[in-house]
Design an enzyme around this catalytic site. Sequence first.
Site, mmCIF file in Angstrom:
data_model
loop_
_atom_site.group_PDB
_atom_site.id
_atom_site.type_symbol
_atom_site.label_atom_id
_atom_site.label_comp_id
_atom_site.label_asym_id
_atom_site.label_seq_id
_atom_site.Cartn_x
_atom_site.Cartn_y
_atom_site.Cartn_z
ATOM 1 N N CYS A 133 1.023 -0.949 0.094
ATOM 2 C CA CYS A 133 -0.018 -0.009 -0.393
ATOM 3 C C CYS A 133 0.885 0.993 -0.111
ATOM 4 O O CYS A 133 1.531 1.872 1.208
ATOM 5 C CB CYS A 133 -1.192 -0.171 1.298
ATOM 6 N N CYS A 136 -0.221 4.490 2.318
ATOM 7 C CA CYS A 136 -0.097 4.295 3.478
ATOM 8 C C CYS A 136 1.439 4.060 3.843
ATOM 9 O O CYS A 136 1.496 5.009 4.616
ATOM 10 C CB CYS A 136 -0.311 2.684 3.939
ATOM 11 N N ASP A 137 2.243 3.607 3.297
ATOM 12 C CA ASP A 137 3.532 3.956 3.716
ATOM 13 C C ASP A 137 4.591 4.542 2.878
ATOM 14 O O ASP A 137 5.349 4.223 3.423
ATOM 15 C CB ASP A 137 4.103 2.342 3.662
#
Length: 307
Positions: A133, A136-137
């Site tokens: 992701c 997200c990261d």
Amino acid sequence: MTKKYDVIVIGAGPGGLTAGLYASRSNLSVLILDRGIYGGQMNNTGDIENYPGFELISGPDLSEKMYASATKFGAEYAYGNVKNVTDHGEYKLVETDEGDFEGKTVIIATGAEHKHLGVPGEEDLSGMGVSYCAVCDAAFFKNREVVVVGGGDSAVEEGLYLTQLASKVTIIHRRDQLRAQQILQQRAFANPKIEFVWNAITEEIVGTENKTTGVKYRDKNTGEEHVVPADGVFIYVGIMPMTDKFKELNITDENGWIITDEKMRTSVPGIFAIGDVRANQLRQIATAVGDGGIAGQGVYEYLQETN
Ligand code: FAD
């Protein structure tokens, strides 16, 4: 006592949220269940620019907007990890970790999840450099070098997204050309931060005990092994249907995708399926939304006919 609804929607991605909107606007009692945060895969998507009406919108922003629409006409939303669905004719029993619910109809909208590569280092370094992701990261890799494994829409799209933060993005692909849409390919080839490694089989995620340091691949043509140094690895090598909980209903093809007709009806009367979880040619937000509208209306017609 088991709570009863006209419609239980399993999954709150774009498909499920749209089905909830349509069914509740037909004055049906609707429960939308999800085992995660509403929005589904949209929460893992950076920029969306192929959903009509929005030139550019982030996945989490579109999730918020769809959730607001879905719940505006009375659909209830609840956390629930669905473990099993059984057909009892007039009603379907939906079992979750939080308790059981009865629905006169059920719409399965559980979507799909990323596949793993299944190579050494992948599981051990998950969350320590290995990610599925970018949204997200990506922030963990500001001014660092990252690798993206894959060559489809998601790999190229998220590779482009990562260039906003990373100093360099290497896309490792097992073929000699990308499968992604042309517009994404053109952008990726024009981006000075992106490099490509072609015909490469990823063999290992390399790292120390708690830190990713690179990706080992084998050149398909020469057989030679190389390591691309990287602090992060983003893996986009395809998706698989989230249908393991519905095996007993016998509604999938041999690969686990749910078979429906054009009205999103499965072979079990009163059980519908929509979006990525269906055996389908194109898996996108727009197609999931279209399916959701058809099923949301379809449950109304089904209940008119059977009640
Ligand atoms: P999903 O979005 O997969 O939602 C399914 C939901 O069901 C999830 O919230 C999940 O938690 C829930 N669920 C699963 N199992 C259970 C269970 N047992 N119990 C309860 N809940 C459950 N599409 C585009 O149109 N444009 C793009 O730019 C784009 N970019 C993408 C980028 C990435 C990185 C990814 C991964 C996908 C992208 N897509 C894009 C594809 C798009 O996100 C999907 O096609 C779409 O989200 C499918 O919607 P859905 O409603 O079918 O399922």
